[in-house]
Motif scaffolding. Structure first.
Motif, PDB file in Angstrom:
ATOM      1  N   LEU A 157       0.819  -1.201   0.000  1.00 60.07           N
ATOM      2  CA  LEU A 157       0.000   0.000   0.000  1.00 60.07           C
ATOM      3  C   LEU A 157       0.856   1.256   0.000  1.00 60.07           C
ATOM      4  O   LEU A 157       0.534   2.256  -0.649  1.00 60.07           O
ATOM      5  N   LYS A 158       1.974   1.215   0.731  1.00 58.89           N
ATOM      6  CA  LYS A 158       2.870   2.371   0.773  1.00 58.89           C
ATOM      7  C   LYS A 158       3.499   2.619  -0.595  1.00 58.89           C
ATOM      8  O   LYS A 158       3.753   3.762  -0.972  1.00 58.89           O
ATOM      9  N   VAL A 159       3.751   1.533  -1.329  1.00 58.30           N
ATOM     10  CA  VAL A 159       4.327   1.680  -2.669  1.00 58.30           C
ATOM     11  C   VAL A 159       3.271   2.203  -3.649  1.00 58.30           C
ATOM     12  O   VAL A 159       3.549   3.085  -4.471  1.00 58.30           O
ATOM     13  N   MET A 160       2.043   1.678  -3.549  1.00 65.13           N
ATOM     14  CA  MET A 160       0.991   2.033  -4.507  1.00 65.13           C
ATOM     15  C   MET A 160       0.443   3.438  -4.267  1.00 65.13           C
ATOM     16  O   MET A 160       0.198   4.185  -5.210  1.00 65.13           O
ATOM     17  N   ASN A 161       0.232   3.796  -2.985  1.00 65.09           N
ATOM     18  CA  ASN A 161      -0.346   5.092  -2.658  1.00 65.09           C
ATOM     19  C   ASN A 161       0.769   6.111  -2.467  1.00 65.09           C
ATOM     20  O   ASN A 161       1.320   6.257  -1.382  1.00 65.09           O
ATOM     21  N   LYS A 162       1.093   6.803  -3.533  1.00 64.57           N
ATOM     22  CA  LYS A 162       2.199   7.746  -3.496  1.00 64.57           C
ATOM     23  C   LYS A 162       1.754   9.070  -2.891  1.00 64.57           C
ATOM     24  O   LYS A 162       0.577   9.406  -2.881  1.00 64.57           O
ATOM     25  N   SER A 163       2.702   9.809  -2.397  1.00 68.64           N
ATOM     26  CA  SER A 163       2.399  11.051  -1.687  1.00 68.64           C
ATOM     27  C   SER A 163       1.638  12.014  -2.588  1.00 68.64           C
ATOM     28  O   SER A 163       2.122  12.385  -3.659  1.00 68.64           O
ATOM     29  N   PRO A 164       0.434  12.434  -2.155  1.00 68.52           N
ATOM     30  CA  PRO A 164      -0.370  13.305  -3.006  1.00 68.52           C
ATOM     31  C   PRO A 164      -0.021  14.781  -2.842  1.00 68.52           C
ATOM     32  O   PRO A 164       0.434  15.214  -1.779  1.00 68.52           O
ATOM     33  N   VAL A 165      -0.249  15.512  -3.917  1.00 69.16           N
ATOM     34  CA  VAL A 165      -0.163  16.965  -3.852  1.00 69.16           C
ATOM     35  C   VAL A 165      -1.459  17.524  -3.278  1.00 69.16           C
ATOM     36  O   VAL A 165      -1.473  18.539  -2.595  1.00 69.16           O
ATOM     37  N   LYS A 166      -2.554  16.819  -3.555  1.00 66.78           N
ATOM     38  CA  LYS A 166      -3.876  17.226  -3.106  1.00 66.78           C
ATOM     39  C   LYS A 166      -4.736  15.980  -3.015  1.00 66.78           C
ATOM     40  O   LYS A 166      -4.492  14.996  -3.725  1.00 66.78           O
ATOM     41  N   THR A 167      -5.734  15.978  -2.145  1.00 64.34           N
ATOM     42  CA  THR A 167      -6.642  14.848  -1.999  1.00 64.34           C
ATOM     43  C   THR A 167      -8.077  15.321  -2.160  1.00 64.34           C
ATOM     44  O   THR A 167      -8.462  16.365  -1.638  1.00 64.34           O
ATOM     45  N   ILE A 168      -8.864  14.541  -2.918  1.00 66.25           N
ATOM     46  CA  ILE A 168     -10.266  14.873  -3.176  1.00 66.25           C
ATOM     47  C   ILE A 168     -11.119  13.672  -2.796  1.00 66.25           C
ATOM     48  O   ILE A 168     -10.825  12.545  -3.179  1.00 66.25           O
ATOM     49  N   GLU A 169     -12.196  13.909  -2.040  1.00 62.92           N
ATOM     50  CA  GLU A 169     -13.143  12.850  -1.699  1.00 62.92           C
ATOM     51  C   GLU A 169     -14.413  13.039  -2.512  1.00 62.92           C
ATOM     52  O   GLU A 169     -14.977  14.132  -2.562  1.00 62.92           O
ATOM     53  N   THR A 170     -14.858  11.977  -3.178  1.00 65.17           N
ATOM     54  CA  THR A 170     -16.052  12.053  -4.010  1.00 65.17           C
ATOM     55  C   THR A 170     -17.304  11.893  -3.158  1.00 65.17           C
ATOM     56  O   THR A 170     -17.236  11.534  -1.971  1.00 65.17           O
ATOM     57  N   GLU A 171     -18.452  12.132  -3.779  1.00 66.33           N
ATOM     58  CA  GLU A 171     -19.715  12.030  -3.062  1.00 66.33           C
ATOM     59  C   GLU A 171     -19.992  10.605  -2.591  1.00 66.33           C
ATOM     60  O   GLU A 171     -20.734  10.394  -1.638  1.00 66.33           O
ATOM     61  N   ASP A 172     -19.427   9.610  -3.304  1.00 70.26           N
ATOM     62  CA  ASP A 172     -19.646   8.229  -2.879  1.00 70.26           C
ATOM     63  C   ASP A 172     -18.592   7.746  -1.891  1.00 70.26           C
ATOM     64  O   ASP A 172     -18.511   6.558  -1.585  1.00 70.26           O
ATOM     65  N   GLY A 173     -17.754   8.669  -1.385  1.00 65.21           N
ATOM     66  CA  GLY A 173     -16.824   8.334  -0.326  1.00 65.21           C
ATOM     67  C   GLY A 173     -15.468   7.845  -0.762  1.00 65.21           C
ATOM     68  O   GLY A 173     -14.623   7.546   0.080  1.00 65.21           O
ATOM     69  N   HIS A 174     -15.209   7.753  -2.087  1.00 64.95           N
ATOM     70  CA  HIS A 174     -13.903   7.314  -2.546  1.00 64.95           C
ATOM     71  C   HIS A 174     -12.928   8.488  -2.546  1.00 64.95           C
ATOM     72  O   HIS A 174     -13.303   9.630  -2.801  1.00 64.95           O
ATOM     73  N   ILE A 175     -11.687   8.167  -2.251  1.00 68.79           N
ATOM     74  CA  ILE A 175     -10.651   9.188  -2.164  1.00 68.79           C
ATOM     75  C   ILE A 175      -9.741   9.097  -3.378  1.00 68.79           C
ATOM     76  O   ILE A 175      -9.246   8.023  -3.726  1.00 68.79           O
ATOM     77  N   TYR A 176      -9.539  10.241  -4.027  1.00 65.59           N
ATOM     78  CA  TYR A 176      -8.613  10.339  -5.150  1.00 65.59           C
ATOM     79  C   TYR A 176      -7.455  11.246  -4.752  1.00 65.59           C
ATOM     80  O   TYR A 176      -7.664  12.355  -4.250  1.00 65.59           O
ATOM     81  N   ASP A 177      -6.249  10.753  -4.973  1.00 66.84           N
ATOM     82  CA  ASP A 177      -5.059  11.529  -4.705  1.00 66.84           C
ATOM     83  C   ASP A 177      -4.551  12.156  -5.989  1.00 66.84           C
ATOM     84  O   ASP A 177      -4.497  11.494  -7.037  1.00 66.84           O
ATOM     85  N   CYS A 178      -4.198  13.422  -5.932  1.00 67.25           N
ATOM     86  CA  CYS A 178      -3.594  14.113  -7.067  1.00 67.25           C
ATOM     87  C   CYS A 178      -2.089  13.867  -7.004  1.00 67.25           C
ATOM     88  O   CYS A 178      -1.393  14.430  -6.159  1.00 67.25           O
ATOM     89  N   ILE A 179      -1.609  12.991  -7.883  1.00 63.30           N
ATOM     90  CA  ILE A 179      -0.221  12.544  -7.868  1.00 63.30           C
ATOM     91  C   ILE A 179       0.562  13.290  -8.949  1.00 63.30           C
ATOM     92  O   ILE A 179       0.051  13.534 -10.041  1.00 63.30           O
ATOM     93  N   ASP A 180       1.786  13.634  -8.631  1.00 66.28           N
ATOM     94  CA  ASP A 180       2.667  14.243  -9.617  1.00 66.28           C
ATOM     95  C   ASP A 180       2.661  13.400 -10.893  1.00 66.28           C
ATOM     96  O   ASP A 180       2.772  12.177 -10.851  1.00 66.28           O
ATOM     97  N   PHE A 181       2.506  14.068 -12.040  1.00 60.96           N
ATOM     98  CA  PHE A 181       2.419  13.377 -13.330  1.00 60.96           C
ATOM     99  C   PHE A 181       3.524  12.341 -13.490  1.00 60.96           C
ATOM    100  O   PHE A 181       3.275  11.221 -13.949  1.00 60.96           O
ATOM    101  N   TYR A 182       4.731  12.666 -13.112  1.00 59.71           N
ATOM    102  CA  TYR A 182       5.879  11.789 -13.346  1.00 59.71           C
ATOM    103  C   TYR A 182       5.973  10.649 -12.326  1.00 59.71           C
ATOM    104  O   TYR A 182       6.817   9.767 -12.478  1.00 59.71           O
TER     105      TYR A 182
END
Length: 399
Positions: free
Chosen positions: A38-63
């Motif tokens: 999980l630590k490898v897959m979930n990379k440090s986000p620049v920003k985090t957004i939670e959707t209305e259905d409760g899922h979390i999306y991380d804004c990851i550096d393009f590279y």
């Protein structure tokens, strides 16, 4: 026999995982390994957004997105502002009746989106990881899905090959009615999709209901990659390069069709860039570019396609009752407004780069019976074009 034993084993494992969200059956070593992954897959986000259905999306550096973990993409010159060299837009045809009935809703992260230079990646949980790994083992196969020899996967739709239309195929296009297929259980999925193939390589995109992969029964946007070396959904293996900042893969469509009430559509468009061979994925009539599969990860799809499919797929354990397909209704009328469909199905002429409707030089195919697919005959006009209706009730299909 080996395949059946594997499916039964995986089913038992996944059932225990789903039934026990605390995962108490995992050993300490297994739990630590999941945390490490999980630590490898979930990379440090620049920003985090939670959707209305409760899922979390991380804004990851393009590279830092998963695509660049691919061995063939370690040295690349891709950048966040990449666009296809040319995007062909079909002539927009409005039909007064249809424009009132069909509503395509916006697909964005609350209209906010990720900052420029980042891409949205759905955050993976421990539950997701267990479902994902088990599902990939179950679905893993090197057999081309458009055969009847892959256990569990079934299809119904239409297809076209270059020799039938006397043109080289550089992509495919279609407007799909979105549905939340009813009664899709664990170890099953139901999808409406475009599939572009050549030899052992193929890519898919469309909508899907897949509780095993996502943990819910929402109708979601998905992409699928299959090469000789790997195959996976969305960004679960490296390869697909995201450039869009506010429309993520696996996002839940905010509204779906209600049979007899109104239709909700999404346009899916896969096309090959003639300058570099990259395969791009767009969604919507306003040409929202999501990202691309780089040509260098393919062997056969490094060139044009030799087969295109529009239609439905369902997956379930062999010799068990499947989920329904499409909206679950048996196709008995020549009226696409009653069923799941792909309308105005078209291909990209690789030479002229024009989008060309499939006027009849296509084949209807199904490995689950001809009552699961039908082409339109009465609704053939500029709006509907060639329309493929697909779907039907749950059955036991065997292999």
């Amino acid at each position: 026999m080996f395949c059946m034993k594997l499916f039964v084993f995986v089913a038992l494992v996944l059932t225990s995982c789903v039934a026990n969200p605390a995962f108490k059956e995992l050993s300490e070593e297994e739990d630590l390994e999941l945390e490490r992954q999980l630590k490898v897959m979930n990379k440090s986000p620049v920003k985090t957004i939670e959707t209305e259905d409760g899922h979390i999306y991380d804004c990851i550096d393009f590279y830092k997105q998963p695509a660049f973990d691919h061995a063939l993409l370690k040295n690349h010159d891709f950048h966040p502002d990449m666009k296809p060299s040319k995007v062909n837009r079909p002539q927009k045809v409005e039909n007064e009746e249809e424009s009132r009935d069909n509503k395509t809703k916006s697909v964005t992260l609350k209209g906010i989106g990720c900052p420029r230079g980042t891409v949205p990646i759905r955050r993976t949980t421990k539950e997701d990881l267990i479902r994902l790994k088990t599902f990939n083992e179950m679905f893993d196969s090197n057999i081309h899905p458009q055969t009847n020899s892959e256990p569990g996967l079934h299809y119904a739709g239409g297809r076209v090959r270059p020799e039938w239309i006397k043109k080289h195929i550089g992509g495919a296009d279609g407007h799909f009615a979105l549905y939340k297929t009813p009664y899709v259980n664990q170890l099953q999925f139901s999808s409406g999709l475009i599939k572009v193939s050549n030899g052992s390589d193929f890519i898919k995109a469309g909508w899907t209901v897949n509780p095993t992969l996502y943990g819910d029964n929402r109708c979601r946007f998905f992409a699928y990659l299959h090469t000789r070396e790997q195959h996976c959904f969305n960004t679960n293996c490296p390869g697909f390069v995201i450039v869009n900042t506010d429309i993520p893969l696996d996002y839940a469509f905010p509204e779906v069709s209600l049979t007899g009430v109104h239709m909700v559509e999404a346009r899916f468009y896969i096309f090959r860039d003639p300058l570099n061979g990259n395969w791009w994925l767009n969604i919507g009539d306003k040409e929202k570019t999501i990202g691309f599969w780089p040509s260098r990860i393919f062997t056969d799809l490094a060139y044009n396609a030799d087969d295109v499919f529009w239609g439905g797929e369902i997956f379930t354990i062999p010799n068990s009752k499947s989920s329904p397909m499409g909206n679950g209704l048996k196709i008995v009328y020549d009226d696409p407004k009653l069923y799941a469909y792909a309308r105005d199905v078209s291909i990209v002429d690789a030479d002229s780069q024009k989008i060309i409707g499939v006027a009849g030089a296509n084949e209807v195919i199904s490995d689950i019976g001809w009552d699961y697919v039908r082409q339109n005959y009465f609704y053939v006009n500029k709006y509907w074009g060639r329309t493929i209706m697909f779907g039907g009730p749950a059955r036991i299909f065997g292999k």
